[in-house]
Design an enzyme around this catalytic site. Structure first.
Site, mmCIF file in Angstrom:
data_model
loop_
_atom_site.group_PDB
_atom_site.id
_atom_site.type_symbol
_atom_site.label_atom_id
_atom_site.label_comp_id
_atom_site.label_asym_id
_atom_site.label_seq_id
_atom_site.Cartn_x
_atom_site.Cartn_y
_atom_site.Cartn_z
ATOM 1 N N ASP A 1 -29.369 -23.477 14.061
ATOM 2 C CA ASP A 1 -28.552 -22.642 14.941
ATOM 3 C C ASP A 1 -28.995 -21.135 15.275
ATOM 4 O OD1 ASP A 1 -25.445 -23.800 14.078
ATOM 5 O OD2 ASP A 1 -26.907 -24.803 15.300
ATOM 6 N N LYS B 1 -17.457 -18.939 13.153
ATOM 7 C CA LYS B 1 -16.754 -20.048 13.933
ATOM 8 C C LYS B 1 -16.853 -21.410 13.261
ATOM 9 C CE LYS B 1 -19.635 -22.048 17.353
ATOM 10 N NZ LYS B 1 -19.739 -23.501 17.345
ATOM 11 N N ASN B 2 -17.905 -21.808 12.635
ATOM 12 C CA ASN B 2 -18.290 -23.113 12.217
ATOM 13 C C ASN B 2 -17.472 -23.512 10.858
ATOM 14 O OD1 ASN B 2 -19.545 -23.830 14.653
ATOM 15 N ND2 ASN B 2 -21.347 -23.588 13.634
ATOM 16 N N ARG C 1 -25.612 -36.971 19.966
ATOM 17 C CA ARG C 1 -25.069 -36.302 18.687
ATOM 18 C C ARG C 1 -24.184 -37.428 18.030
ATOM 19 N NH1 ARG C 1 -23.668 -30.152 19.560
ATOM 20 N NH2 ARG C 1 -23.498 -30.243 17.293
ATOM 21 N N PRO C 2 -24.600 -38.509 17.425
ATOM 22 C CA PRO C 2 -23.553 -39.676 17.077
ATOM 23 C C PRO C 2 -22.927 -39.092 16.084
ATOM 24 C CG PRO C 2 -25.947 -39.760 16.166
ATOM 25 C CD PRO C 2 -25.819 -38.701 17.123
ATOM 26 N N CYS D 1 -21.829 -28.629 22.901
ATOM 27 C CA CYS D 1 -23.508 -28.450 23.295
ATOM 28 C C CYS D 1 -24.258 -29.700 23.179
ATOM 29 C CB CYS D 1 -23.983 -27.423 22.128
ATOM 30 S SG CYS D 1 -23.246 -25.843 22.680
ATOM 31 N N ARG E 1 -18.420 -19.231 23.605
ATOM 32 C CA ARG E 1 -17.865 -20.218 22.746
ATOM 33 C C ARG E 1 -18.105 -19.732 21.215
ATOM 34 N NH1 ARG E 1 -18.790 -26.345 24.662
ATOM 35 N NH2 ARG E 1 -17.651 -26.574 22.685
ATOM 36 N N ASP F 1 -22.094 -41.948 13.462
ATOM 37 C CA ASP F 1 -22.071 -43.119 12.803
ATOM 38 C C ASP F 1 -21.881 -42.692 11.359
ATOM 39 O OD1 ASP F 1 -24.545 -41.522 13.204
ATOM 40 O OD2 ASP F 1 -25.349 -43.098 11.596
#
Ligand code: EPZ
Length: 422
Positions: free
Chosen positions: A309, A22-23, A123-124, A117, A401, A126
């Site tokens: 994960d 998926k990722n 969960r920035p 999620c 998901r 920046d």
């Protein structure tokens, strides 16, 4: 709403075939925005995050056709910049790859802040912004509107980017912005995950010139444009690791097929550490549990460390380990929201900041629990498999998901699991 109903006690056995990652599929799908021409992407997992991303790209003008069960033909030639619909992109974090892809293709980007999620911490982005600015873009975040706008008035110009923190998404996004930049880019303190390598390999088949992916220094020589290509996504190491733990936790023997064993090394090592046998073949691993596992100390780290994960799934198994385990979350501020759900099943787990202490209990008992995020949800499945009695899991859209046909795959391994409508 659907829910999963699991009757615990089955010892899993047989074989399961792992799907595409998926990722890796998500950034590669968004990377197609950079390509003027047709791409054929194979081994795409059938999971919600992927179908949501395909909906987003189609809505923007991409021509996408499913030409086989896991193969898509994608042509983003006519994609319209800045037209992603907020109500679609806010449903998943990976939509932020549109920032790098639009910036790379059009010299500007406009996307609503991502969803996805939430592990009970921020969960920035920046570091993504720091990278875009290093490449000559001006970035404006409108917290009220929840949008991010990037503009490179002189086009994206290659430069050095040094990440303060290792970030998978940041590394991918800067790669997307830099592949067609004027000049060369060097990303330092880059993430090293296999899916970073997969994205770089895909882009290189389209004519990009990326080297060093998989190390902490990635070099990108800007090219004028990218052409279409055919590419197959790597197997999902997290899906594989999830079934490895399910096999170990139930004391079963399962062959996990279509994997790259090297990607699973940290998971295999930790399973052997707790007394499980892991045999590596060319494109499979065989996991054999030997009854109760031993307790362990675990800290999650960026690749090649133990994957964050996989942390909830390990915790579910360790609730029944012999002894007391320590689980330290080394990547996110907090990823322990699942602990309260495990306690409903009788687990003895105490969380303090980044650390959970998990003490042995004689048994878990079935209960009504919910999936609080993707990997927490699948951890509840593992807990249900080893609990006495019946466990019901709600909010299973989270699980869908990232897991294709988890009910079918676990049923084929002997689990008593059903999906029912509430
Ligand atoms: C990706 O998220 C994955 N998601 C996550 O998987 C995975 O947990 C994570 O990488 C780490 O491996 C997708 O690929 C869609 P990060 P990402 O940027 O890119 C901090 C799953 O279960 N950070 O590597 O968002 C951040 O807060 C999901 O499939 C900054 O501080 O992760 C976190 O603490 C969950 N500033 C750490 O870095 C930034 O600009 C790692 O985040 C970016 C990140």
């Amino acid at each position: 709403m659907d829910k999963l109903v699991i009757r615990g006690g089955a010892v899993l056995s047989g074989s399961v075939r792992i799907g595409g990652m998926k990722n890796a599929a998500l950034p590669i799908l968004y990377a197609c925005v950079l390509v003027k021409g047709k791409c054929v992407i194979e081994n795409v997992p059938d999971v919600r995050d992927v179908t949501m991303s395909i909906d987003i790209l189609k809505d923007m003008g991409a021509k996408i056709e499913k030409i086989a069960p896991t193969t898509y033909e994608i042509d983003c030639t006519d994609v319209r910049q800045g037209t992603s619909r907020p109500e679609l992109v806010q449903r998943l974090r990976a939509s932020y790859y549109l920032l790098g892809a639009e910036l790379g293709r059009f010299g500007r980007a406009h996307v609503s802040l991502p969803g996805g999620c939430n592990f009970g911490g921020s969960r920035p982005i920046d570091q993504h912004i720091k990278g875009f600015e290093a490449l000559g873009a001006r970035v404006v975040m409108d917290e009220d509107l929840g949008t991010v706008d990037c503009e490179a008035p002189n086009g994206v110009i290659g430069d050095d980017v040094f990440f303060d923190t290792v970030t998978v998404g940041g590394t991918m996004n800067i790669m997307l912005a830099a592949v067609t930049a004027k000049g060369n880019t060097m990303i330092e303190n880059a993430a090293r995950e296999p899916h970073i390598v997969d994205l770089a390999n895909f882009l290189n088949t389209c004519g990009a010139r990326i080297s060093g992916a998989g190390t902490d220094v990635i070099k990108i020589r800007g090219v004028r444009e990218l052409h279409g290509s055919t590419y197959a996504i790597i197997p999902d190491m997290i899906e594989a690791g999830t079934y490895m733990i399910a096999a170990a936790a139930t004391g079963g023997c399962v062959k996990i097929e279509n994997v790259i064993p090297k990607h699973l090394e940290a998971i295999s090592a930790k399973l052997e550490d707790v007394g499980v046998i892991v045999e590596e073949l060319d494109d499979a691993v065989i996991v054999t549990g030997r009854g109760q596992v031993n307790a362990t100390r675990l800290k999650t780290r960026p690749y090649p460390g133990f994957p964050t994960d996989m942390h909830p799934q390990m915790s579910a198994m360790l609730t029944r380990a012999h002894g007391t385990s320590i689980v330290i979350e080394g990547v996110y501020e907090n990823r322990f929201k699942y602990a309260e759900e495990l306690k409903k099943m009788g687990a003895d787990i105490t969380v303090n900041g980044h650390t959970a202490v998990i003490s042995e209990v004689d048994a878990l008992h079935g209960a009504e629990v919910k999936a609080v995020d993707l990997r927490a949800g699948v951890a509840m499945v593992i807990a249900g498999l080893i609990a006495e009695g019946e466990t019901t899991i709600t909010n299973i859209v989270y699980i869908e998901r990232g897991y294709d046909d988890i009910v079918g795959k676990l049923t084929a391994l002997g689990a008593d699991i059903k999906k029912v409508s509430e």
